[in-house]
Design a protein around this motif. Structure first.
Motif, short mmCIF file in Angstrom:
data_model
loop_
_atom_site.label_atom_id
_atom_site.label_comp_id
_atom_site.label_asym_id
_atom_site.label_seq_id
_atom_site.Cartn_x
_atom_site.Cartn_y
_atom_site.Cartn_z
N MET A 174 0.82 -1.31 0.15
CA MET A 174 0.05 0.05 -0.06
C MET A 174 0.81 1.00 -0.03
O MET A 174 0.84 2.29 -0.55
N ILE A 175 1.92 1.18 1.13
CA ILE A 175 2.94 2.86 1.21
C ILE A 175 3.41 2.46 -0.36
O ILE A 175 3.89 3.61 -1.16
N VAL A 176 3.97 1.18 -1.54
CA VAL A 176 4.53 1.41 -2.78
C VAL A 176 3.55 2.21 -3.61
O VAL A 176 3.86 3.27 -4.51
N GLY A 177 2.15 1.71 -3.54
CA GLY A 177 0.99 1.88 -3.99
C GLY A 177 0.98 3.59 -4.21
O GLY A 177 0.93 4.53 -5.11
N GLY A 178 1.14 3.98 -2.74
CA GLY A 178 0.81 5.19 -2.76
C GLY A 178 1.55 6.22 -3.14
O GLY A 178 1.17 7.62 -3.81
N VAL A 179 2.75 6.27 -3.02
CA VAL A 179 3.74 7.01 -3.77
C VAL A 179 3.62 7.09 -4.72
O VAL A 179 3.92 8.57 -5.51
N PHE A 185 1.14 6.57 -6.58
CA PHE A 185 0.60 7.48 -7.15
C PHE A 185 0.32 9.25 -6.96
O PHE A 185 0.27 9.99 -7.81
N LEU A 186 1.17 9.69 -6.20
CA LEU A 186 1.42 10.38 -6.25
C LEU A 186 2.47 11.29 -6.57
O LEU A 186 1.93 12.25 -7.48
N ALA A 187 3.27 10.54 -7.02
CA ALA A 187 4.02 10.79 -8.66
C ALA A 187 3.47 10.91 -9.92
O ALA A 187 3.88 12.10 -10.74
N LEU A 238 0.36 6.92 -12.10
CA LEU A 238 -1.00 6.31 -11.36
C LEU A 238 -1.52 5.12 -11.41
O LEU A 238 -2.21 4.85 -10.55
N GLY A 239 -1.32 4.42 -12.68
CA GLY A 239 -1.66 3.02 -12.86
C GLY A 239 -0.87 1.64 -12.09
O GLY A 239 -1.21 1.06 -11.59
N VAL A 240 0.74 2.27 -11.90
CA VAL A 240 1.67 1.52 -11.79
C VAL A 240 0.94 1.86 -9.71
O VAL A 240 0.80 0.58 -9.12
N GLY A 241 0.90 3.00 -9.80
CA GLY A 241 0.09 2.91 -7.88
C GLY A 241 -1.98 2.16 -7.50
O GLY A 241 -1.25 1.47 -6.69
N VAL A 263 -3.66 14.65 -3.26
CA VAL A 263 -4.41 14.54 -2.23
C VAL A 263 -5.26 13.15 -1.48
O VAL A 263 -4.57 12.76 -0.04
N PRO A 264 -5.69 12.39 -1.68
CA PRO A 264 -6.33 11.21 -1.35
C PRO A 264 -5.57 10.09 -1.15
O PRO A 264 -4.55 9.25 -0.82
N ALA A 265 -4.19 10.67 -2.40
CA ALA A 265 -2.34 9.72 -2.16
C ALA A 265 -2.01 9.62 -1.21
O ALA A 265 -1.12 8.84 -0.14
N ALA A 266 -1.77 11.12 -0.43
CA ALA A 266 -1.38 11.60 0.43
C ALA A 266 -1.57 10.75 1.74
O ALA A 266 -0.89 10.36 2.49
N PHE A 267 -3.08 11.30 1.70
CA PHE A 267 -3.82 10.61 3.18
C PHE A 267 -3.48 8.80 2.97
O PHE A 267 -3.03 8.34 4.14
#
Length: 566
Positions: free
Chosen positions: A173-178, A180-182, A203-206, A270-274
């Protein structure tokens, strides 16, 4: 009068017993006794209140009312710890939902089209003579949408399954969020179409990592009898994310200067950061810890905290036994006959969901409404209302899923979608030609039917696509099975996203009859081949395949019994 059997001992009785034991065992001081009783009393009230409030909120029945025959039910209750953990993990749905809402809205914004897709922009403004159904027919535009799902498919098949099984649900989940942020940063700052597509790919990788891990996390943390409601947290936050995206699209479209689309795409961070920050503080699931070889005592302590009871040995034994099967999960699911039913569900549930046409409506609802003559702002506002209906219906699903079961809701929702899609196709066939618009009355009717269609989807196939596959996999193939589910969803999403505008151009209104035909097929599949899994612990779900009229012959009695023992 109350029967003694099955009744919980009153809190005051348990506290009196504790007080007596304290006095007789080691002569604690009176002040120590008072402190101990006060702490126990507060903890008792708090835990009982959390359990009662959650149960009332979801309006669900206890497992005792759900059948299950001789299935063993694990002990425990709903704890604040598991609620907070699942709410945090479910934010992964918000990043997915935000993207679904953003991609369709941005694709209909004039400044965005003028900068990256000038051919489509000229068609929309009548500079080029073209059919109503073909104004948005651009493979480059659809590649912008589907590039996310192509990247997600490759991630799910090549990376996220292995990573989630070996490293755990939380790191994935952490890798996916990072990632998505990128992707949000690149998309919001894009200076050409290729940079915009690169942002979508990140975004797709996330999503490839997040969708793999979040759904496993929710199903493994949730108590068996409330698994439907907990797992629906992903779908609920998906709806809320989509709703937020559409509201932002509507506001961004009104900004002067033509940069509103950058705001819509960039705010995906924003949702990716949370989600990413929350994932850092999440506990790992007991199933994942066992899979990674963690100490049994450590896993038991975590499971006791999750379930709110010391009586967790039965559940822990099942988790350890399933993990002991070992082997390559993907190889097992593809080669062993006892996993044929799970493989079929993993492939067909997400495939059927895409073939309802829902993501075609979700991606391109503003585009579709502009096609029938609505203005840009009105089309975006109408989409907000549609997504609000989507969200409300998903809340209804939370009340219904563990009361009525999976099969009932899937069939009822399918019938609602079928009627709506047939009427949408009929109105388009009769009222919308290659040129001109549609009368306001028929456009309003079309909007209402889209709302009815979305409501039917959101309390049936929408959340069930994520829930059912996570329920049917034993632990030894769970991560691999989820990767097959995610990959199948991405494959058919790519097919629909890349093909919808071209199919709309060529098939016209018949496209909606095409989707209606698939709804008939999938309803028949549910009626004939999908067993009910309501209230059944996921470690014991092999029983439903052995007793099924068709799958029992596919897996064989011996194979199914072997699967139950794992």
């Amino acid at each position: 009068m109350h029967k003694q059997t099955g009744c919980r001992r009153p809190a005051h009785t348990k506290l009196q017993t504790m007080a007596h034991q304290s006095l007789t065992a080691n002569g604690n001081s009176s002040q120590q006794l008072v402190n101990r009783v006060q702490r126990a009393w507060a903890r008792s009230l708090t835990d009982r209140a959390h359990h009662q409030l959650w149960t009332m909120a979801v309006g669900l029945v206890d497992a005792a009312g759900s059948g299950g025959g001789d299935d063993r039910q694990y002990g425990g209750r709903i704890t604040l710890f598991v609620v907070l953990s699942c709410v945090t993990a479910a934010l992964g749905g918000a990043i997915f939902g935000y993207d679904l809402g953003t991609s369709g809205g941005v694709s209909s914004m004039g400044p965005f089209l003028r900068e990256f897709f000038p051919d489509v922009y000229r068609r929309m403004h009548g500079d080029v003579r073209v059919s109503n159904y073909c104004k948005f027919d651009s493979q480059l535009l659809t590649l912008f949408t589907s590039s996310l799902y192509i990247a997600g498919l490759l991630t799910a098949m090549l990376l996220s399954s292995w990573f989630t099984a070996r490293r755990g649900r939380r790191p994935s989940m952490i890798v996916g969020g990072v990632a998505f942020l990128a992707g949000a940063a690149v998309s919001g700052g894009a200076v050409n179409v290729y940079m915009a597509i690169l942002g979508r790919a990140l975004l797709g990788v996330g999503l490839g990592f997040a969708n793999q891990a979040v759904l496993l996390y929710l199903s493994e943390m949730a108590p068996a009898r409330f698994r439907g409601a907990f797992s629906n947290g992903f779908q609920l936050t998906l709806c809320l994310g989509s709703l937020a995206a559409n509201v932002i699209n509507y506001g961004a479209d009104k900004l002067t200067g033509g940069w509103g689309w950058r705001l819509s795409l960039g705010l995906a961070g924003v949702p990716a950061a949370f989600f990413t920050l929350g994932a850092v503080f999440l506990p790992e699931t007991p199933n994942s810890l066992v899979q990674q070889g963690a100490d049994r005592g450590k896993v038991r302590a975590l499971l006791q905290r999750i379930r709110g009871t010391d009586a967790v040995d039965a559940e822990l034994d099942d988790i350890v036994a399933a993990s002991g099967a070992g082997g390559d999960g993907l190889r097992l699911i593809l080669s062993q006959p006892r996993y044929r039913p799970q493989l079929a569900i993993a492939v067909l549930m997400p495939a059927f969901t895409q073939l309802t046409g829902i993501n075609a409506v979700g991606f391109y609802a503003p585009v579709l409404l502009r096609t029938v003559g609505m203005g840009e702002s009105l089309a975006l506002l109408s989409t907000i209302i549609t997504v609000a209906i989507y969200t409300a219906s998903t809340v209804v699903f939370m009340f219904a899923i563990d009361r009525f079961g999976r099969r009932t809701l899937l069939i009822a929702g399918s019938l609602q979608m079928l009627a709506s899609e047939l009427l949408i196709g009929a109105i388009l066939a009769v009222e919308l030609g290659d040129e001109g618009g549609m009368s306001r009355g028929y456009a309003a009717a079309l909007f209402v039917l889209i709302g009815v269609y979305v409501a039917g989807y959101s309390w049936s196939w929408g959340p069930m696509t994520w829930l059912v596959p996570t329920e049917v996999f034993p632990l030894e193939i769970r991560s691999a099975g989820q990767s097959v589910t995610v990959a199948s969803g991405f494959v058919f999403t790519i097919f629909v996203a890349q093909g919808f505008l071209a199919m709309l151009c060529r098939m016209r209104a018949w496209l909606f009859f095409f989707f209606a035909g698939w709804i008939v097929v999938m309803t028949g599949f549910v009626y004939l081949f999908l067993p009910e899994t309501k209230g059944m612990p996921i470690e014991q779900v092999g029983k439903v395949w052995r007793e099924h009229w068709f799958w029992g012959r596919v897996v064989g009695v011996d194979e199914s019994q072997a699967s139950d023992k794992l």
